[in-house]
Design a protein around this motif. Structure first.
Motif, PDB file in Angstrom:
ATOM      1  N   TRP A  79      84.124 -20.290   4.260  1.00  0.00           N
ATOM      2  CA  TRP A  79      83.784 -18.903   3.940  1.00  0.00           C
ATOM      3  C   TRP A  79      82.328 -18.802   3.493  1.00  0.00           C
ATOM      4  O   TRP A  79      81.630 -17.847   3.849  1.00  0.00           O
ATOM      5  CB  TRP A  79      84.719 -18.385   2.865  1.00  0.00           C
ATOM      6  N   SER A  80      81.862 -19.783   2.766  1.00  0.00           N
ATOM      7  CA  SER A  80      80.456 -19.792   2.348  1.00  0.00           C
ATOM      8  C   SER A  80      79.532 -19.797   3.559  1.00  0.00           C
ATOM      9  O   SER A  80      78.519 -19.077   3.590  1.00  0.00           O
ATOM     10  CB  SER A  80      80.177 -21.009   1.460  1.00  0.00           C
ATOM     11  N   ASN A  81      79.842 -20.602   4.562  1.00  0.00           N
ATOM     12  CA  ASN A  81      79.024 -20.625   5.778  1.00  0.00           C
ATOM     13  C   ASN A  81      79.091 -19.296   6.527  1.00  0.00           C
ATOM     14  O   ASN A  81      78.084 -18.833   7.087  1.00  0.00           O
ATOM     15  CB  ASN A  81      79.464 -21.751   6.705  1.00  0.00           C
ATOM     16  N   LYS A  82      80.258 -18.693   6.555  1.00  0.00           N
ATOM     17  CA  LYS A  82      80.379 -17.388   7.208  1.00  0.00           C
ATOM     18  C   LYS A  82      79.498 -16.362   6.491  1.00  0.00           C
ATOM     19  O   LYS A  82      78.842 -15.528   7.144  1.00  0.00           O
ATOM     20  CB  LYS A  82      81.840 -16.943   7.232  1.00  0.00           C
ATOM     21  N   LYS A  83      79.469 -16.401   5.180  1.00  0.00           N
ATOM     22  CA  LYS A  83      78.610 -15.486   4.426  1.00  0.00           C
ATOM     23  C   LYS A  83      77.144 -15.752   4.730  1.00  0.00           C
ATOM     24  O   LYS A  83      76.344 -14.810   4.854  1.00  0.00           O
ATOM     25  CB  LYS A  83      78.879 -15.642   2.927  1.00  0.00           C
ATOM     26  N   ARG A  84      76.778 -17.005   4.854  1.00  0.00           N
ATOM     27  CA  ARG A  84      75.383 -17.336   5.172  1.00  0.00           C
ATOM     28  C   ARG A  84      75.001 -16.833   6.558  1.00  0.00           C
ATOM     29  O   ARG A  84      73.912 -16.281   6.751  1.00  0.00           O
ATOM     30  CB  ARG A  84      75.171 -18.853   5.069  1.00  0.00           C
ATOM     31  N   MET A  85      75.888 -17.018   7.533  1.00  0.00           N
ATOM     32  CA  MET A  85      75.586 -16.524   8.874  1.00  0.00           C
ATOM     33  C   MET A  85      75.469 -15.003   8.868  1.00  0.00           C
ATOM     34  O   MET A  85      74.544 -14.432   9.467  1.00  0.00           O
ATOM     35  CB  MET A  85      76.653 -16.968   9.870  1.00  0.00           C
ATOM     36  N   ALA A  86      76.411 -14.334   8.202  1.00  0.00           N
ATOM     37  CA  ALA A  86      76.364 -12.875   8.155  1.00  0.00           C
ATOM     38  C   ALA A  86      75.077 -12.389   7.500  1.00  0.00           C
ATOM     39  O   ALA A  86      74.477 -11.395   7.943  1.00  0.00           O
ATOM     40  CB  ALA A  86      77.581 -12.336   7.410  1.00  0.00           C
ATOM     41  N   ALA A  87      74.635 -13.080   6.454  1.00  0.00           N
ATOM     42  CA  ALA A  87      73.388 -12.691   5.786  1.00  0.00           C
ATOM     43  C   ALA A  87      72.198 -12.835   6.726  1.00  0.00           C
ATOM     44  O   ALA A  87      71.291 -11.990   6.738  1.00  0.00           O
ATOM     45  CB  ALA A  87      73.187 -13.527   4.531  1.00  0.00           C
ATOM     46  N   GLU A  88      72.180 -13.899   7.540  1.00  0.00           N
ATOM     47  CA  GLU A  88      71.104 -14.070   8.503  1.00  0.00           C
ATOM     48  C   GLU A  88      71.149 -12.978   9.580  1.00  0.00           C
ATOM     49  O   GLU A  88      70.113 -12.443   9.981  1.00  0.00           O
ATOM     50  CB  GLU A  88      71.176 -15.455   9.151  1.00  0.00           C
ATOM     51  N   VAL A  89      72.345 -12.658  10.057  1.00  0.00           N
ATOM     52  CA  VAL A  89      72.485 -11.588  11.037  1.00  0.00           C
ATOM     53  C   VAL A  89      71.887 -10.294  10.490  1.00  0.00           C
ATOM     54  O   VAL A  89      71.099  -9.606  11.160  1.00  0.00           O
ATOM     55  CB  VAL A  89      73.974 -11.380  11.404  1.00  0.00           C
ATOM     56  N   ARG A  90      72.243  -9.954   9.282  1.00  0.00           N
ATOM     57  CA  ARG A  90      71.796  -8.690   8.682  1.00  0.00           C
ATOM     58  C   ARG A  90      70.298  -8.709   8.384  1.00  0.00           C
ATOM     59  O   ARG A  90      69.642  -7.661   8.403  1.00  0.00           O
ATOM     60  CB  ARG A  90      72.600  -8.417   7.420  1.00  0.00           C
ATOM     61  N   ARG A  91      69.751  -9.891   8.122  1.00  0.00           N
ATOM     62  CA  ARG A  91      68.333 -10.009   7.779  1.00  0.00           C
ATOM     63  C   ARG A  91      67.428  -9.957   8.998  1.00  0.00           C
ATOM     64  O   ARG A  91      66.320  -9.401   8.944  1.00  0.00           O
ATOM     65  CB  ARG A  91      68.111 -11.340   7.041  1.00  0.00           C
ATOM     66  N   LEU A  92      67.876 -10.506  10.104  1.00  0.00           N
ATOM     67  CA  LEU A  92      66.983 -10.780  11.228  1.00  0.00           C
ATOM     68  C   LEU A  92      66.749  -9.593  12.152  1.00  0.00           C
ATOM     69  O   LEU A  92      65.862  -9.644  13.003  1.00  0.00           O
ATOM     70  CB  LEU A  92      67.522 -11.965  12.033  1.00  0.00           C
ATOM     71  N   ALA A  93      67.526  -8.527  12.003  1.00  0.00           N
ATOM     72  CA  ALA A  93      67.328  -7.349  12.858  1.00  0.00           C
ATOM     73  C   ALA A  93      67.920  -6.126  12.174  1.00  0.00           C
ATOM     74  O   ALA A  93      68.892  -6.232  11.415  1.00  0.00           O
ATOM     75  CB  ALA A  93      67.976  -7.555  14.225  1.00  0.00           C
ATOM     76  N   PRO A  94      67.375  -4.947  12.464  1.00  0.00           N
ATOM     77  CA  PRO A  94      67.958  -3.731  11.898  1.00  0.00           C
ATOM     78  C   PRO A  94      69.282  -3.341  12.534  1.00  0.00           C
ATOM     79  O   PRO A  94      70.018  -2.523  11.985  1.00  0.00           O
ATOM     80  CB  PRO A  94      66.875  -2.670  12.169  1.00  0.00           C
ATOM     81  N   ARG A  95      69.598  -3.925  13.706  1.00  0.00           N
ATOM     82  CA  ARG A  95      70.864  -3.664  14.390  1.00  0.00           C
ATOM     83  C   ARG A  95      71.567  -4.985  14.669  1.00  0.00           C
ATOM     84  O   ARG A  95      70.914  -6.004  14.882  1.00  0.00           O
ATOM     85  CB  ARG A  95      70.629  -2.926  15.721  1.00  0.00           C
ATOM     86  N   TYR A  96      72.877  -4.933  14.697  1.00  0.00           N
ATOM     87  CA  TYR A  96      73.622  -6.139  15.069  1.00  0.00           C
ATOM     88  C   TYR A  96      74.926  -5.757  15.762  1.00  0.00           C
ATOM     89  O   TYR A  96      75.424  -4.634  15.642  1.00  0.00           O
ATOM     90  CB  TYR A  96      73.882  -7.048  13.867  1.00  0.00           C
TER      91      TYR A  96
END
Length: 224
Positions: free
Chosen positions: A118-135
Motif C-alpha cells: 500500500w505504501s508503494n501504491k501511495k508513492r506511485m499515486a503521488a507521482e502520477v498526481r505530481r507529474l501532470a495536471p491530468r491523469y
C-alpha cells in the motif's frame, strides 16, 4: 463515483477481442483528455507508466492524427519505432528527475496493482498526481469475481493456503504452475487488486469511473 458504461460482451467471441473491446472504449475516454490538451496547447505530452510500444501501436488508428508524444517508463527500456515515442527505464513510484507538471497527462493501464505494498501504491499515486495536471489511471476492481491475471473466479478472495494450492496445481492465466511454496508466493504477490474506496483514497482530486460488465464493476479508472 461516475459510471463508465460499456457494452455487454458477446461471450462467444474470443478473449482477445473481449479485452480489446474494453480497451478501445477505455482509450476513447483517455483521448477526451488528450483533445482538451491539444485545444489548449497545440500538442500533448503523455507519460505512460508501465505501458509498452505495442499497446500504443495496437490503438494507433485512434490517435495517430493527433500531435501526441509518449514517454514510456518501465523497469527496462525498449526500442521505439519513431519519434513519437521515448522509452526509459525507471520506477513508477519514484521519478525524481522529472519536475512537477513535466507532462500534460499521465496514463497508466493495469499497473498500480503490481507495485507491491500500500505504501508503494501511495508513492506511485503521488507521482502520477505530481507529474501532470491530468491523469488517467486504470486498475482491475477487487470486487469483480474474475481475477484478471489468473483468469480464475474468486481466487483473489480465497485464504492464502487455498490460493497456493491452486497455483501449484496448474498454470493459471498469465502465470505458470508454481513448483514450490516460494514460487507460489511470488506469483501471488505479483498483483494486489484495489477497490473503489482505495482508489478514491489514492486519487482524492480525481473522479473514479466504474467500467462495467454485465452490471458489475470490472475496472476502476481514476481521472483528473
Amino acid at each position: 463515483m461516475t459510471s463508465l458504461a460499456l457494452p455487454k460482451d458477446d461471450t462467444a467471441r474470443e478473449d482477445a477481442v473481449y479485452r480489446n473491446a474494453f480497451r478501445r472504449r477505455r482509450f476513447a475516454a483517455f483521448l477526451a483528455l488528450v483533445d482538451d490538451v491539444v485545444r489548449e496547447r497545440g500538442r500533448c505530452r503523455v507519460l505512460d507508466l508501465g505501458g509498452g510500444v505495442s499497446y500504443w501501436l495496437g490503438l494507433e488508428q485512434a490517435w495517430r492524427d493527433r500531435p501526441v508524444h509518449v514517454t514510456l517508463v518501465n523497469l527496462a527500456s525498449e526500442p521505439v519505432p519513431d519519434g513519437r515515442f521515448e522509452s526509459l527505464a525507471g520506477d513508477a513510484c519514484s521519478l525524481p528527475d522529472y519536475p512537477d507538471d513535466a507532462f500534460d497527462i499521465v496514463h497508466s493501464n493495469s499497473v498500480i496493482e503490481h507495485v507491491g505494498s500500500w505504501s508503494n501504491k501511495k508513492r506511485m499515486a503521488a507521482e502520477v498526481r505530481r507529474l501532470a495536471p491530468r491523469y488517467f489511471v486504470q486498475t482491475p476492481n477487487y470486487w469483480f469475481p474474475i481475477e484478471p491475471h489468473f483468469r480464475t473466479p474468486a481466487i483473489h478472495w480465497l485464504p492464502r493456503p487455498w490460493q497456493r494450492r491452486l497455483v501449484m496445481r496448474s498454470a493459471l492465466g498469465f502465470h505458470p504452475r508454481a513448483e514450490s511454496l516460494d514460487e507460489a508466493d511470488r506469483i501471488l504477490a505479483d498483483a494486489s487488486l484495489l477497490d473503489g474506496r482505495e482508489m478514491a483514497e489514492l486519487f482524492p482530486d480525481g473522479r473514479i469511473l466504474r467500467e462495467r460488465f454485465c452490471g458489475l464493476t470490472k475496472s476502476l479508472i481514476a481521472i483528473r
